[in-house]
Scaffold this motif. Structure first.
Motif, PDB file in Angstrom:
ATOM      1  N   ASP A   5      -8.492  21.554  -9.731  1.00 44.14           N
ATOM      2  CA  ASP A   5      -9.214  20.223 -10.119  1.00 44.14           C
ATOM      3  C   ASP A   5      -8.324  19.047  -9.867  1.00 44.14           C
ATOM      4  N   ASP A   6      -7.166  19.117 -10.462  1.00 41.48           N
ATOM      5  CA  ASP A   6      -6.327  17.776 -10.125  1.00 41.48           C
ATOM      6  C   ASP A   6      -5.997  17.867  -8.595  1.00 41.48           C
ATOM      7  N   ILE A   7      -5.557  18.941  -8.170  1.00 43.25           N
ATOM      8  CA  ILE A   7      -5.316  18.506  -6.500  1.00 43.25           C
ATOM      9  C   ILE A   7      -6.411  18.321  -5.692  1.00 43.25           C
ATOM     10  N   ARG A   8      -7.617  18.901  -6.088  1.00 41.87           N
ATOM     11  CA  ARG A   8      -8.930  18.441  -5.502  1.00 41.87           C
ATOM     12  C   ARG A   8      -9.101  16.946  -5.322  1.00 41.87           C
ATOM     13  N   ARG A   9      -8.955  16.333  -6.821  1.00 42.73           N
ATOM     14  CA  ARG A   9      -9.042  14.969  -6.979  1.00 42.73           C
ATOM     15  C   ARG A   9      -8.094  14.237  -6.213  1.00 42.73           C
ATOM     16  N   ASP A  10      -6.887  14.477  -6.404  1.00 38.84           N
ATOM     17  CA  ASP A  10      -5.885  13.856  -5.472  1.00 38.84           C
ATOM     18  C   ASP A  10      -5.995  13.817  -3.935  1.00 38.84           C
ATOM     19  N   LYS A  11      -6.667  14.981  -3.517  1.00 35.99           N
ATOM     20  CA  LYS A  11      -6.820  14.990  -2.127  1.00 35.99           C
ATOM     21  C   LYS A  11      -8.290  14.124  -1.758  1.00 35.99           C
ATOM     22  N   GLU A  12      -9.350  14.106  -2.484  1.00 35.06           N
ATOM     23  CA  GLU A  12     -10.311  13.341  -2.473  1.00 35.06           C
ATOM     24  C   GLU A  12      -9.987  11.877  -2.495  1.00 35.06           C
ATOM     25  N   ARG A  13      -9.151  11.528  -3.442  1.00 38.54           N
ATOM     26  CA  ARG A  13      -8.706  10.021  -3.421  1.00 38.54           C
ATOM     27  C   ARG A  13      -7.955   9.682  -2.167  1.00 38.54           C
ATOM     28  N   ALA A  14      -6.801  10.373  -1.876  1.00 39.75           N
ATOM     29  CA  ALA A  14      -6.316  10.132  -0.489  1.00 39.75           C
ATOM     30  C   ALA A  14      -7.049  10.054   0.759  1.00 39.75           C
ATOM     31  N   ASP A  15      -8.266  11.025   0.950  1.00 37.56           N
ATOM     32  CA  ASP A  15      -8.955  10.867   1.949  1.00 37.56           C
ATOM     33  C   ASP A  15      -9.930   9.769   2.011  1.00 37.56           C
ATOM     34  N   ARG A  16     -10.240   9.193   0.499  1.00 38.30           N
ATOM     35  CA  ARG A  16     -10.894   8.017   0.447  1.00 38.30           C
ATOM     36  C   ARG A  16     -10.116   6.957   0.881  1.00 38.30           C
ATOM     37  N   GLU A  17      -8.928   6.852   0.203  1.00 38.26           N
ATOM     38  CA  GLU A  17      -8.179   5.732   0.689  1.00 38.26           C
ATOM     39  C   GLU A  17      -7.928   5.642   2.364  1.00 38.26           C
ATOM     40  N   ALA A  18      -7.647   6.658   2.929  1.00 36.13           N
ATOM     41  CA  ALA A  18      -7.191   6.750   4.350  1.00 36.13           C
ATOM     42  C   ALA A  18      -8.680   6.251   5.130  1.00 36.13           C
ATOM     43  N   LEU A  19      -9.558   6.624   4.640  1.00 33.97           N
ATOM     44  CA  LEU A  19     -10.972   6.097   5.127  1.00 33.97           C
ATOM     45  C   LEU A  19     -11.151   4.661   5.312  1.00 33.97           C
ATOM     46  N   ASP A  20     -10.773   4.134   3.906  1.00 33.76           N
ATOM     47  CA  ASP A  20     -10.815   2.836   3.633  1.00 33.76           C
ATOM     48  C   ASP A  20      -9.983   2.082   4.690  1.00 33.76           C
ATOM     49  N   ARG A  21      -8.870   2.662   4.802  1.00 33.03           N
ATOM     50  CA  ARG A  21      -7.767   2.051   5.808  1.00 33.03           C
ATOM     51  C   ARG A  21      -8.415   1.925   7.372  1.00 33.03           C
ATOM     52  N   LEU A  22      -8.955   2.882   7.649  1.00 32.80           N
ATOM     53  CA  LEU A  22      -9.503   2.996   9.007  1.00 32.80           C
ATOM     54  C   LEU A  22     -10.672   2.113   9.058  1.00 32.80           C
ATOM     55  N   LYS A  23     -11.611   1.915   8.131  1.00 28.68           N
ATOM     56  CA  LYS A  23     -12.756   0.983   8.334  1.00 28.68           C
ATOM     57  C   LYS A  23     -12.212  -0.301   8.220  1.00 28.68           C
ATOM     58  N   ALA A  24     -11.143  -0.616   7.580  1.00 29.04           N
ATOM     59  CA  ALA A  24     -10.648  -1.956   7.577  1.00 29.04           C
ATOM     60  C   ALA A  24     -10.040  -2.284   9.013  1.00 29.04           C
TER      61      ALA A  24
END
Length: 51
Positions: A5-24
């Motif tokens: 679960d920790d690994i999944r949450r870390d991946k989701e956070r990293a993916d969300r941050e990458a998408l936010d950078r792309l959107k910007a």
């Protein structure tokens, strides 16, 4: 101890941050006037990105 679960949450956070950078970055990438664009061959892009 790290759980799956920790690994999944870390991946989701990293993916969300990458998408936010792309959107910007996208509005800036497409802000140039259409007249400033010019055709490029794939080889030119690859060579440019190797520098």
């Amino acid at each position: 101890m790290t759980t799956s679960d920790d690994i999944r949450r870390d991946k989701e956070r990293a993916d969300r941050e990458a998408l936010d950078r792309l959107k910007a970055a996208l509005p800036l990438a497409f802000a140039a006037p259409e007249s400033s664009y010019h055709p490029l061959a794939a080889a030119e892009v690859i060579a440019r990105d190797r520098r």
